[in-house]
Design an enzyme around this catalytic site. Sequence first.
Site, PDB file in Angstrom:
ATOM      1  N   HIS A  13       0.858  -1.185   0.000  1.00  0.00           N
ATOM      2  CA  HIS A  13       0.000   0.000   0.000  1.00  0.00           C
ATOM      3  C   HIS A  13       0.890   1.228   0.000  1.00  0.00           C
ATOM      4  CE1 HIS A  13       0.550   0.809   4.386  1.00  0.00           C
ATOM      5  NE2 HIS A  13       0.562  -0.504   4.488  1.00  0.00           N
ATOM      6  N   GLY A 184       2.205  -2.876  15.657  1.00  0.00           N
ATOM      7  CA  GLY A 184       1.385  -2.311  14.597  1.00  0.00           C
ATOM      8  C   GLY A 184       0.181  -3.169  14.268  1.00  0.00           C
ATOM      9  N   ASN A 319       1.522   7.728  14.993  1.00  0.00           N
ATOM     10  CA  ASN A 319       0.653   7.914  16.151  1.00  0.00           C
ATOM     11  C   ASN A 319       1.133   9.156  16.901  1.00  0.00           C
ATOM     12  OD1 ASN A 319      -0.574   7.670  18.843  1.00  0.00           O
ATOM     13  ND2 ASN A 319      -1.165   5.619  18.187  1.00  0.00           N
ATOM     14  N   ARG A 431       0.126  13.940   5.390  1.00  0.00           N
ATOM     15  CA  ARG A 431      -0.411  15.191   5.927  1.00  0.00           C
ATOM     16  C   ARG A 431      -0.352  16.313   4.896  1.00  0.00           C
ATOM     17  NH1 ARG A 431      -2.451  12.103   9.406  1.00  0.00           N
ATOM     18  NH2 ARG A 431      -1.209  11.435  11.173  1.00  0.00           N
ATOM     19  N   ALA A 432      -1.429  17.078   4.819  1.00  0.00           N
ATOM     20  CA  ALA A 432      -1.410  18.342   4.083  1.00  0.00           C
ATOM     21  C   ALA A 432      -0.800  19.399   4.995  1.00  0.00           C
ATOM     22  CB  ALA A 432      -2.820  18.745   3.671  1.00  0.00           C
ATOM     23  N   ARG A 462     -14.014  13.295  14.410  1.00  0.00           N
ATOM     24  CA  ARG A 462     -12.603  13.438  14.040  1.00  0.00           C
ATOM     25  C   ARG A 462     -12.145  14.882  14.180  1.00  0.00           C
ATOM     26  NH1 ARG A 462     -12.298  10.225   8.495  1.00  0.00           N
ATOM     27  NH2 ARG A 462     -10.251  11.261   8.412  1.00  0.00           N
ATOM     28  N   ASN A 561      -6.420  23.612   9.690  1.00  0.00           N
ATOM     29  CA  ASN A 561      -5.850  23.005   8.487  1.00  0.00           C
ATOM     30  C   ASN A 561      -6.300  21.561   8.395  1.00  0.00           C
ATOM     31  OD1 ASN A 561      -4.324  21.952   6.405  1.00  0.00           O
ATOM     32  ND2 ASN A 561      -2.387  22.058   7.500  1.00  0.00           N
ATOM     33  N   SER A 563      -6.682  18.319   5.216  1.00  0.00           N
ATOM     34  CA  SER A 563      -6.204  17.996   3.876  1.00  0.00           C
ATOM     35  C   SER A 563      -7.256  18.312   2.826  1.00  0.00           C
ATOM     36  CB  SER A 563      -5.802  16.524   3.798  1.00  0.00           C
ATOM     37  OG  SER A 563      -6.877  15.686   4.180  1.00  0.00           O
TER      38      SER A 563
END
Length: 618
Positions: A13, A184, A319, A431-432, A462, A561, A563
């Site tokens: 991925h 993980g 994380n 991340r944007a 979120r 901010n 994305s």
Amino acid sequence: MGGAILGISAFYHDSAAVLLRGGRIVAAAQEERFTRRKHDPAFPRNAVRYVLDEGGLRLEDLDAVAFYDKPYLKFERLLETYHGFAPRGLTSFLSAIPVWIREKLFMRRLMRDELGPALDAEVPLLFPEHHLSHAASAFYPSPFPEAAILTLDGVGEWATMSICRGSGRDITILRELRFPHSLGLLYSAFTAYCGFRVNSGEYKLMGLAPYGRADGERVREWKARILDEVVDLRPDGSLLLNMDYFNYATGLTMFTADRWRETFGIPPREPESAISQEYMDMALAVQQVTEDAVFRLARTARELTGLENLVMAGGVALNCVANGKLVRSGIFRDVWVQPAAGDAGGALGAALVAHHIWQGNEREVQSGDAMHGAYLGPSFGEGSIMRTARRFDAPFVRYDDFATLCDDVAGLIAQGKVVGWFQGRMEFGPRALGNRSIVGDPRDPEMQRKLNLKIKYREGFRPFAPSVMEEESASYFGLDRPSPYMLLVAPVAEDIRNPLPEGYDDMDLHRRLYVLRSTIPAVTHVDYSARIQSVNRDTNPRYWSLIDAFRRLTGCALVVNTSFNVRGEPIVCTPHDAYTCFMRTEMDVLVLGDFLFRKEEQPPWRESADWRETFALD
């Protein structure tokens, strides 16, 4: 100094490509941004084409191509795992092994076929191990001459965790944990049980955890059960999983549902269903276990290396709650996390291994770091923006003075408008960071609700991140250092907090969510924390100037901010992507470079208005 090296990650991925010239990062991009398929695992043809174009190179100019793991070792792990668990796992075996025999075992041929005949047959293909690639991506671009290195993810070939020492051009592996025991994969199993998608929903579980009742009996009891029955967490941070609870080694699912029901008393949550308090408490319990493991591993890394700085990579290094607490713990003097910590960053690490270890080139430590703010993707000039405007017959205003544009956009943000902000080179990593961002007013009590439900179309719980001027960060947050990559969570300053209302603990999730906790409610999470991006004037002068304009207008030196995408969509890459996302949502304003588009002035959208016809929910 070394020549040109192409790094590639693919076939699991987050495929990506990276180009180094003389050891410096020229360009890096994930394939998903071009194909518009989130977490695209395919060979990164488009990303390869882009990074070579950005470097002004052809395939025949390369010194080497480096792939981010060793396929033969991974195949060995699969065979030994299926043998060890036999006769369990037959269905999974019959699904996985034919693909390996047809394709993945012949990775050299597959890579050369994908790259084409332009790649000289004499150009070597290199295959560093997965966790060495992660370690290299963390250490070599970091600002430290030497550092302890901690890598944590699901699994590479065999390793699921490593502790290394980095010094100069050398990386020495000191400890490894091996599959099937994995922090993980433990976190991913709980992600799946709570109804989120593995390899993309882990950050949702992290965002859900603060809704758990930390002082409640259930969280304490479930954490104890996890540590007593599910995972044996050792003092040094190593762990053993009770495989009776897990199905990923041989099956097609992450967990053994009946065993989990028996232990926790709740069934797996159905995706997209209402989230009850039990799943919030489960998220908090496993988050606490994860943090305990990370702290123990960090202490072990400090003891093994004797070094005062730590670098991190691997999916678990994303994380940011654990990262923030690790920074504040004082175990290390400083911590630096690779912004593309997941498998995309493995492409960078593989290329850096080739440059420093295979070619033997010395390392140059740069002030700050060598990631250039993670602004390593494609940029688009006025011509591309104009073509997009002409295609959609889109009215706009072009600004000749950027300061005036910033002043006008700051005014729109202060009026409660949601702005798509598209500038310069696209970010590398998840991340944007102000070049492909949606921004809003953090003081607006309705901004979080509006962004979640009308712009991003995602779960209301979120949180959103603040982008704050670096020099003003300490006025708002309890963090004593920059956080340029949005990888540290820190508490909101006490003097801007509001007290919680009576009966708060008895409120349901959504009522708790919209309590005004501070003077910047849109970026203050339920536990009075925030995932911070500090914006440096030199690293991103355009984004800094926008925030500064908002500060001069309002006295507030930060913006919301998030994305620039909708749920299930990769972050936008091109002006066309940005305009399409703008028109499919209730975004108010779009800024492409020096061009400003207002929603009310745009013609009716004639293409599909339902983004769900294009992007699956993640």
